[in-house]
Design a protein around this motif. Structure first.
Motif, PDB file in Angstrom:
ATOM      1  N   LYS A 239     -92.217 -52.076 -30.443  1.00  0.00           N
ATOM      2  CA  LYS A 239     -91.660 -51.662 -31.733  1.00  0.00           C
ATOM      3  C   LYS A 239     -91.978 -50.198 -32.061  1.00  0.00           C
ATOM      4  N   HIS A 240     -93.155 -49.703 -31.606  1.00  0.00           N
ATOM      5  CA  HIS A 240     -93.554 -48.323 -31.907  1.00  0.00           C
ATOM      6  C   HIS A 240     -92.616 -47.292 -31.270  1.00  0.00           C
ATOM      7  N   LEU A 241     -91.914 -47.695 -30.190  1.00  0.00           N
ATOM      8  CA  LEU A 241     -91.019 -46.763 -29.495  1.00  0.00           C
ATOM      9  C   LEU A 241     -89.780 -46.420 -30.316  1.00  0.00           C
ATOM     10  N   LEU A 242     -89.495 -47.236 -31.324  1.00  0.00           N
ATOM     11  CA  LEU A 242     -88.304 -46.987 -32.138  1.00  0.00           C
ATOM     12  C   LEU A 242     -88.400 -45.680 -32.917  1.00  0.00           C
ATOM     13  N   LYS A 243     -89.615 -45.184 -33.118  1.00  0.00           N
ATOM     14  CA  LYS A 243     -89.776 -43.899 -33.815  1.00  0.00           C
ATOM     15  C   LYS A 243     -89.093 -42.765 -33.045  1.00  0.00           C
ATOM     16  N   LYS A 244     -89.016 -42.931 -31.719  1.00  0.00           N
ATOM     17  CA  LYS A 244     -88.409 -41.887 -30.886  1.00  0.00           C
ATOM     18  C   LYS A 244     -86.902 -41.773 -31.069  1.00  0.00           C
ATOM     19  N   HIS A 417     -65.922 -55.612 -23.676  1.00  0.00           N
ATOM     20  CA  HIS A 417     -65.829 -54.155 -23.802  1.00  0.00           C
ATOM     21  C   HIS A 417     -67.130 -53.534 -24.302  1.00  0.00           C
ATOM     22  N   ILE A 418     -68.084 -54.384 -24.737  1.00  0.00           N
ATOM     23  CA  ILE A 418     -69.357 -53.884 -25.267  1.00  0.00           C
ATOM     24  C   ILE A 418     -70.455 -54.131 -24.245  1.00  0.00           C
ATOM     25  N   GLU A 419     -71.340 -53.160 -24.092  1.00  0.00           N
ATOM     26  CA  GLU A 419     -72.490 -53.322 -23.211  1.00  0.00           C
ATOM     27  C   GLU A 419     -73.654 -53.880 -24.025  1.00  0.00           C
ATOM     28  N   PHE A 420     -74.200 -54.997 -23.588  1.00  0.00           N
ATOM     29  CA  PHE A 420     -75.325 -55.635 -24.275  1.00  0.00           C
ATOM     30  C   PHE A 420     -76.575 -55.495 -23.405  1.00  0.00           C
ATOM     31  N   ILE A 421     -77.649 -55.074 -24.031  1.00  0.00           N
ATOM     32  CA  ILE A 421     -78.901 -54.837 -23.315  1.00  0.00           C
ATOM     33  C   ILE A 421     -80.021 -55.632 -23.988  1.00  0.00           C
ATOM     34  N   ASN A 422     -80.774 -56.360 -23.196  1.00  0.00           N
ATOM     35  CA  ASN A 422     -81.924 -57.081 -23.723  1.00  0.00           C
ATOM     36  C   ASN A 422     -83.187 -56.310 -23.352  1.00  0.00           C
ATOM     37  N   ALA A 423     -83.743 -55.627 -24.341  1.00  0.00           N
ATOM     38  CA  ALA A 423     -84.970 -54.856 -24.137  1.00  0.00           C
ATOM     39  C   ALA A 423     -86.149 -55.543 -24.807  1.00  0.00           C
ATOM     40  N   THR A 424     -86.089 -56.857 -24.893  1.00  0.00           N
ATOM     41  CA  THR A 424     -87.132 -57.628 -25.569  1.00  0.00           C
ATOM     42  C   THR A 424     -88.455 -57.579 -24.805  1.00  0.00           C
ATOM     43  N   GLU A 425     -88.385 -57.472 -23.475  1.00  0.00           N
ATOM     44  CA  GLU A 425     -89.576 -57.409 -22.618  1.00  0.00           C
ATOM     45  C   GLU A 425     -90.395 -58.692 -22.670  1.00  0.00           C
ATOM     46  N   GLY A 426     -89.691 -59.805 -22.782  1.00  0.00           N
ATOM     47  CA  GLY A 426     -90.333 -61.112 -22.806  1.00  0.00           C
ATOM     48  C   GLY A 426     -89.330 -62.140 -23.296  1.00  0.00           C
ATOM     49  N   GLU A 431     -78.057 -64.595 -20.684  1.00  0.00           N
ATOM     50  CA  GLU A 431     -76.938 -64.363 -19.771  1.00  0.00           C
ATOM     51  C   GLU A 431     -75.980 -63.315 -20.350  1.00  0.00           C
ATOM     52  N   GLY A 432     -75.516 -62.412 -19.498  1.00  0.00           N
ATOM     53  CA  GLY A 432     -74.547 -61.411 -19.929  1.00  0.00           C
ATOM     54  C   GLY A 432     -75.169 -60.092 -20.348  1.00  0.00           C
ATOM     55  N   CYS A 433     -76.501 -60.069 -20.489  1.00  0.00           N
ATOM     56  CA  CYS A 433     -77.201 -58.834 -20.857  1.00  0.00           C
ATOM     57  C   CYS A 433     -77.738 -58.123 -19.631  1.00  0.00           C
ATOM     58  N   LYS A 434     -77.833 -56.801 -19.728  1.00  0.00           N
ATOM     59  CA  LYS A 434     -78.696 -56.058 -18.825  1.00  0.00           C
ATOM     60  C   LYS A 434     -80.112 -56.201 -19.381  1.00  0.00           C
ATOM     61  N   HIS A 435     -81.059 -56.484 -18.513  1.00  0.00           N
ATOM     62  CA  HIS A 435     -82.441 -56.617 -18.962  1.00  0.00           C
ATOM     63  C   HIS A 435     -83.236 -55.391 -18.505  1.00  0.00           C
ATOM     64  N   MET A 436     -83.821 -54.695 -19.457  1.00  0.00           N
ATOM     65  CA  MET A 436     -84.628 -53.517 -19.142  1.00  0.00           C
ATOM     66  C   MET A 436     -85.645 -53.285 -20.246  1.00  0.00           C
ATOM     67  N   LYS A 437     -86.649 -52.506 -19.954  1.00  0.00           N
ATOM     68  CA  LYS A 437     -87.636 -52.159 -20.972  1.00  0.00           C
ATOM     69  C   LYS A 437     -87.025 -51.169 -21.966  1.00  0.00           C
ATOM     70  N   LEU A 438     -87.550 -51.157 -23.179  1.00  0.00           N
ATOM     71  CA  LEU A 438     -86.997 -50.284 -24.214  1.00  0.00           C
ATOM     72  C   LEU A 438     -87.125 -48.815 -23.811  1.00  0.00           C
ATOM     73  N   GLN A 439     -88.244 -48.444 -23.185  1.00  0.00           N
ATOM     74  CA  GLN A 439     -88.409 -47.053 -22.766  1.00  0.00           C
ATOM     75  C   GLN A 439     -87.346 -46.658 -21.745  1.00  0.00           C
ATOM     76  N   GLU A 440     -87.008 -47.584 -20.840  1.00  0.00           N
ATOM     77  CA  GLU A 440     -85.960 -47.317 -19.860  1.00  0.00           C
ATOM     78  C   GLU A 440     -84.619 -47.115 -20.548  1.00  0.00           C
ATOM     79  N   PHE A 441     -84.340 -47.945 -21.578  1.00  0.00           N
ATOM     80  CA  PHE A 441     -83.106 -47.759 -22.339  1.00  0.00           C
ATOM     81  C   PHE A 441     -83.085 -46.380 -22.992  1.00  0.00           C
ATOM     82  N   ILE A 442     -84.188 -45.989 -23.599  1.00  0.00           N
ATOM     83  CA  ILE A 442     -84.265 -44.680 -24.278  1.00  0.00           C
ATOM     84  C   ILE A 442     -84.016 -43.548 -23.285  1.00  0.00           C
ATOM     85  N   ASP A 443     -84.649 -43.652 -22.116  1.00  0.00           N
ATOM     86  CA  ASP A 443     -84.492 -42.599 -21.102  1.00  0.00           C
ATOM     87  C   ASP A 443     -83.053 -42.480 -20.596  1.00  0.00           C
TER      88      ASP A 443
END
Length: 447
Positions: A239-244, A417-426, A431-443
């Motif tokens: 959650k702290h990464l959202l400040k970025k 047409h929408i890209e869905f990403i699951n950055a929950t990290e747990g 199904e249907g989401c890309k799974h990645m860490k939130l920092q990876e999404f930010i980068d």
């Protein structure tokens, strides 16, 4: 068991495909134990093993299955509906009692996916008077798609649908989604009745609030990243990464995640409350004067909504209550699913989930522990289920959370047409989401 041939002959007249399947079917005796009841009838002890745990269900009373069946039929059926549907044939006791209640021109459809139990019923009881009844229509097969299609075509507001609860337990595990649908419907039916008066009271009070419909913001964030923040245990990881990314993505929080975000200095762009219970006031207590817009469902807790002094938008999910149907939201049953639908209607892309565990990760309820005074660690619950996690692990979840997972996955399928990403990290694998860490999404996505 001498009735079997006569019962089969009657099945042949109703459904020759079912007849042929029953003839060829071998019953796995290790899963079923026939037990004589106290009144010299029969019940069936059903063993089920889903690969994780074993459960045992008695299909009917061990004492007097006929009396139990009569009470069930009396409580669930009347003469108001011409077309009636029930899931679960069982051994036929309740089917007989239901037919005794219905009028001569009524119809009773019986749906069932367990051919083994049905064949046992044909062997144990003389069902001639049931099977020869022209009012009885059978939708019994091991063809899940065929059963689901027939069943779906019958469902309507005019037709009465009832579940015989023990029969849910006998649905073979290979039909896990159909089994879930039956369990979920059964659970929601009881919950809806419980909340009717409170929902009505909240609606009457909330309609006096002067504010815009959230629909005025639809298509306002086209192709902008929207982060949906839920309050699952994994929110503590990132959650702290959202400040970025404040100002670079739209941060849309569920009400229960508001305080955990504020605690680490993250101010969401909007938050949402849909729960009708006044306990939701805990989500804003001490923060009633924020300038963050609140979206509230028109049946959400009127007490909580009235206490919040910041800007507000109302959300509506029934066409009869507003003039503009294009402003309606698809609620989906939870605040996170409601927020997801609004994020789609806002035009967001990509749409990113964090804190969306949909399971009790590490045995915990929420981020930051016991939000509503519950035990910090989850205890075993009657509606507990198992689910696959992101890393292949097996996690505990509930029927309610499982229903939200399926809803989210279906919504993803409906919006290719929408890209869905699951950055929950747990939590659960969605199904249907890309799974990645939130920092990876930010980068990768935030400039």
């Amino acid at each position: 068991m001498e009735f079997f041939k006569d019962n089969l002959d009657l099945i042949r007249k109703k459904d020759d495909i079912l007849y042929e399947k029953l003839l060829e079917l071998d019953i796995d005796d290790k899963n079923y134990t026939i037990i004589e009841t106290k009144n010299r009838k029969y019940t069936l002890k059903v063993r089920d093993y889903d690969g994780i745990k074993e459960t045992v269900t008695f299909l009917h009373s061990k004492y007097n299955p006929e009396r139990e069946a009569a009470n069930f039929a009396k409580m669930q059926f009347d003469k108001k509906s011409r077309i009636n549907i029930i899931y679960g044939f069982g051994l036929g006791y309740h089917i007989e009692k239901i037919l005794e209640i219905l009028d001569i021109d009524d119809i009773l459809y019986v749906v069932d996916l367990n051919l083994e139990v049905f064949k046992i019923a044909l062997k144990l009881n003389n069902l001639r008077h049931i099977l020869s009844d022209k009012r009885l229509k059978l939708i019994i097969s091991d063809d899940e798609k065929w059963v689901a299609k027939k069943f779906k075509n019958l469902l309507s507001d005019e037709n009465k649908f009832v579940i015989y609860p023990p029969s849910i337990k006998t649905i073979p595990n290979k039909y896990s989604y159909f089994k879930f649908l039956m369990e979920d419907w059964n659970m929601k039916k009881s919950i809806t009745g419980k909340w009717v008066e409170l929902l009505r009271d909240n609606f009457e009070k909330n309609k006096k609030i002067v504010c815009e419909n959230i629909g005025v913001l639809f298509n306002s964030y086209k192709n902008k990243p929207i982060i949906i923040v839920s309050a699952g245990p994994s929110l503590n990881k990132n959650k702290h990464l959202l400040k970025k990314i404040k100002g670079k993505a739209f941060i849309f929080s569920v009400g229960s995640a508001l305080k955990p975000l504020l605690k680490v200095g993250v101010k969401p762009d909007m938050f949402c409350i849909i729960d009708p219970s006044p306990i939701t006031y805990k989500q804003i207590e001490g923060f009633e004067d924020l300038d963050i817009p609140l979206v509230f469902l028109n049946t959400a807790s009127a007490y909580t909504v009235s206490k919040y002094k910041g800007p507000k938008y109302v959300a509506v999910n029934r066409s009869s209550e507003r003039e503009k149907p294009e402003y309606l939201i698809d609620m989906g049953g939870s605040v996170a699913t409601a927020v997801m639908d609004m994020a789609i209607k806002f035009g967001g892309n990509p749409i990113v989930f964090i804190g969306q565990d949909l399971a009790f990760t590490n045995g915990e309820h929420h981020a930051d522990g016991n939000m509503y005074g519950e035990e910090e660690k989850v205890k075993s619950l009657p509606n507990m289920r198992k689910i696959r996690g992101q890393n292949g692990e097996i996690l505990d979840t509930t029927l309610g959370l499982l229903s939200f997972k399926y809803w989210i996955e279906n919504k993803i399928k409906d919006n290719p047409h929408i890209e869905f990403i699951n950055a929950t990290e747990g939590g659960a694998y969605i199904e249907g989401c890309k799974h990645m860490k939130l920092q990876e999404f930010i980068d990768k996505y935030i400039k």
